[in-house]
Enzyme design. Sequence first.
Site, PDB file in Angstrom:
ATOM      1  N   ASP A  56       1.170  -1.224   0.171  1.00  0.00           N
ATOM      2  CA  ASP A  56      -0.171   0.133   0.058  1.00  0.00           C
ATOM      3  C   ASP A  56       0.363   1.099   0.024  1.00  0.00           C
ATOM      4  O   ASP A  56       1.964   0.750   0.490  1.00  0.00           O
ATOM      5  CB  ASP A  56      -0.873  -0.109   1.145  1.00  0.00           C
ATOM      6  CG  ASP A  56      -2.059   0.824   1.085  1.00  0.00           C
ATOM      7  OD1 ASP A  56      -2.660   1.135   0.524  1.00  0.00           O
ATOM      8  OD2 ASP A  56      -2.155   1.720   2.405  1.00  0.00           O
ATOM      9  N   ASP A  60      -4.175  -2.119   5.097  1.00  0.00           N
ATOM     10  CA  ASP A  60      -4.262  -1.482   6.556  1.00  0.00           C
ATOM     11  C   ASP A  60      -6.235  -1.124   6.659  1.00  0.00           C
ATOM     12  O   ASP A  60      -6.672  -0.974   7.857  1.00  0.00           O
ATOM     13  CB  ASP A  60      -3.834  -0.055   6.834  1.00  0.00           C
ATOM     14  CG  ASP A  60      -4.297   0.614   5.620  1.00  0.00           C
ATOM     15  OD1 ASP A  60      -5.045   0.345   4.514  1.00  0.00           O
ATOM     16  OD2 ASP A  60      -3.488   2.250   6.406  1.00  0.00           O
ATOM     17  N   ASP A 115      -8.565  -4.000   2.135  1.00  0.00           N
ATOM     18  CA  ASP A 115      -6.999  -4.996   2.116  1.00  0.00           C
ATOM     19  C   ASP A 115      -7.438  -6.539   2.292  1.00  0.00           C
ATOM     20  O   ASP A 115      -6.441  -7.692   2.313  1.00  0.00           O
ATOM     21  CB  ASP A 115      -6.114  -4.680   2.960  1.00  0.00           C
ATOM     22  CG  ASP A 115      -5.777  -2.972   2.336  1.00  0.00           C
ATOM     23  OD1 ASP A 115      -5.882  -2.666   1.056  1.00  0.00           O
ATOM     24  OD2 ASP A 115      -5.264  -1.795   3.019  1.00  0.00           O
TER      25      ASP A 115
END
Length: 864
Positions: free
Chosen positions: A326, A611, A615
């Site tokens: 990410d 996070d 995800d």
Amino acid sequence: MDKLWMRKKEELFREYETSKHGLSGEEGEKRLEKYGENKLREGKRKGLVQVFFEQFADLLVVILIVAAIISALTGGMEGTIVIITVLILNAILGTVQHFKAEKSLESLKAMSAPNARVIRDGEKMEVPAVKLVPGDILLLEAGDVAAADGRILENHSLQVSESALTGESENVNKSADLIEEEELPLGDRLNMVFSGSLISYGRAVVLVTATGMETEIGKIANLMESAQEKTTPLQRSLDDFSKKLSFVILAICVIVFGLGVWRGQAIADALMFAVALAVAAIPEALSSIVTIGLAIGTQKMARENAIIKNLRAVESLGCVSVICSDKTGTLTQNKMTVQKVFTLGGTTDADDVDSDKKQHRELIVTGVLCNDGAISGDAKIGDPTETALLSFCRKTGGHEADIRGEYPRLSELPFDSDRKLMSTLHQLDEKILMMTKGAPDVLLSRCNNIVENETVREITQKDLDRIIAENQDFSSQGLRVLAFGKKEIGEQRRLILEDERDLTFIGLIAMMDPPRLESASAVADCLRAGIRPVMITGDHKVTASAIAKEIGILQEGDRAVVGAELEHISDEELRDMVKEISVYARVSPEHKIRIVRAWQENGCIAAMTGDGVNDAPALKQADIGIAMGITGTEVSKDAAAMILTDDNFATIVKAVGNGRNVYANIKNSIQFLLSGNLAGIITVLFTSLLGLPLPFTAVQLLFINLLTDSLPALAVNMEKPTGDLLNDKPRNPKESILTRDFVNRLVLQGGLISVVTIIAFYVGLGENPGLASTMAFATLCLARLFHGFNCRGTRSIFRLPNNPYSYGAFAIGGILLMAVLLLSGLHQLFDIDDALTVTHILQIVGLAFVPTLIIQLERLARGR
């Protein structure tokens, strides 16, 4: 109903058979029967007893159980008790590990709001969130958590935090307007709200369009059910190794038993031979040693900000070949920061802004006054772009409290997602001024003047062209740009929307969430280690690409794509092109899973960081799911195998190095255990083929395997890395533990130990069979203790880092052995012959040291 963002209100009311007055109570109950409660379903879970007994579903374990039963039937109860105790302890350990694992759906359920405000029968009321149904009219305001998915009917400056779903760190400004686009990523559906999102500002009236498992969170829950947790390379290697070893052991045991019976040996004695051989061959401590080795790696990583939830994930890190990361908070600092400012005097880097210059001072003051953010200690409260302006003020030597105290707010026009502007009224230098900030294109269209050299003049087309070009340049660098203007108001009064015209342009401020200082070097370390870093983010393509270029992820020839493009690409096409793509922007949870699977189908071990709730499915699908400890949701943490307590990409790279060292140590431990066991097998086979007495009893072999062997194996797990592990390429996950070099070392080392053990057996046999068994047992045990030093690595012990644990393991093992040999009270338990003398013990020590001496001399001769 598809593409809800494109539907008119009337069309939605018809489709959902409702109105602005909401459903009737009776209709709500009917729909509850039809659609079910607004909650996520929970999968069936295994019970404690089932999980416990599943731990015994291993062929090596079955062989040991059979050996224990035979031992009991033939009078060897001591061996039976020890074997069963070891197996039960291993089963308990495995059961505890299982129940520490999956809690993802509970965390998703916890995100749901307990109650919701709705309109039913034309009246506002509060109902349990689980009772919401499609067609309900939902009322949302700041502080609420959206209890269902819905289409916005009325919008009053609604801002929603969707970071858990989309990965975007900024609040989303919502709208009630139609959006005329066929394909629209989740993050761009501005007239929709989604279950689990936090309402951070404003209020809205929403038509509920989906509940329960039909919501976006429900779809994620479905994905998590379908996402299969991967067995680690170590698990696959150990499973493969266990099967091969089991068949070899069974074959040899059958041969030995058959030979004994053929020679006229009693069936009970032949069975005892077979039991002894099985116990000698099976490394009983293997499971515990591997688990403890992984636990040691876990503790080391915890000290370096990486918490490992799944022990076997430690080793998997060593063969990771792709890290899908990410952007926000992992590669970047997760704090919006001013980078550049523009006035008609030119563009200036934020570090070079001079608050003594009037054009810069005016821009700073406007950014503070037209601002609802606040900074309290280390906490930043409000929109990230607004708190960035306050931090910028402090960086230039000012303080927002002083400026706001000097120029108090007299009136305001709050930010509105439709206007894309915010204005506040203040008295500055005896003038009543309106300060305005907003989107550059909107604010510029309302400007007819501009500040130049501290004077105000009419804005020209040339000025506009220059500002637009500067704004485009900032945007191409992935910067978020705000424009600032002012207007003199003749008197102190309440601001109205018509005041936001005929503005004077002051300047632009460009900001971004900058990369972490260590991100570039961490990415370079990845590339050096043969690991491909890939950015997967919910942010915009331009912003993501700019960051990726700066830190080295997006290199020459690499591609950046958006989620909408993936919709038109099949899984097969994605698998073929995934190696060309380094940046994925505006992606959905489904896209993330597809990307991870595409890498896995290319034979890669994929790590995935994240996070948010969005995800979680990909974290579960990945070989190593890595969640953020600071910004991560509980859902992502539950789905992950590893949690970063500092949310730092560089920590992942350190963990990879540790993972490689853990695997090297575990493999050395396995080599130690197997080479010693091979020596026992060869000795038993040798005596069996020659019709000699039994060289060891089952309890003696268990003493070696469980006590004296375990200690050196544990010490090997404490070895420090030799050299820079990141200079090596990732290990092939399909590579078996039993490589040719590994087997050659096993045969050589096991053969040497068996030779000295057989010699000791013959020395004792010259006096009596009991002494022969005692000397063979003691020599094998001590030779394996010495052999622990050989298995610390492939170099000579003089060229390895100091490991005090190896000396401690040898000392404790030696003391235990001497206690068994010298204390007469233990002789009966461990079948020690009373004829053993000091001379015999010296012979045992001399013979046991010979294999280690030969191995170390050979390594020194080869310069290792």
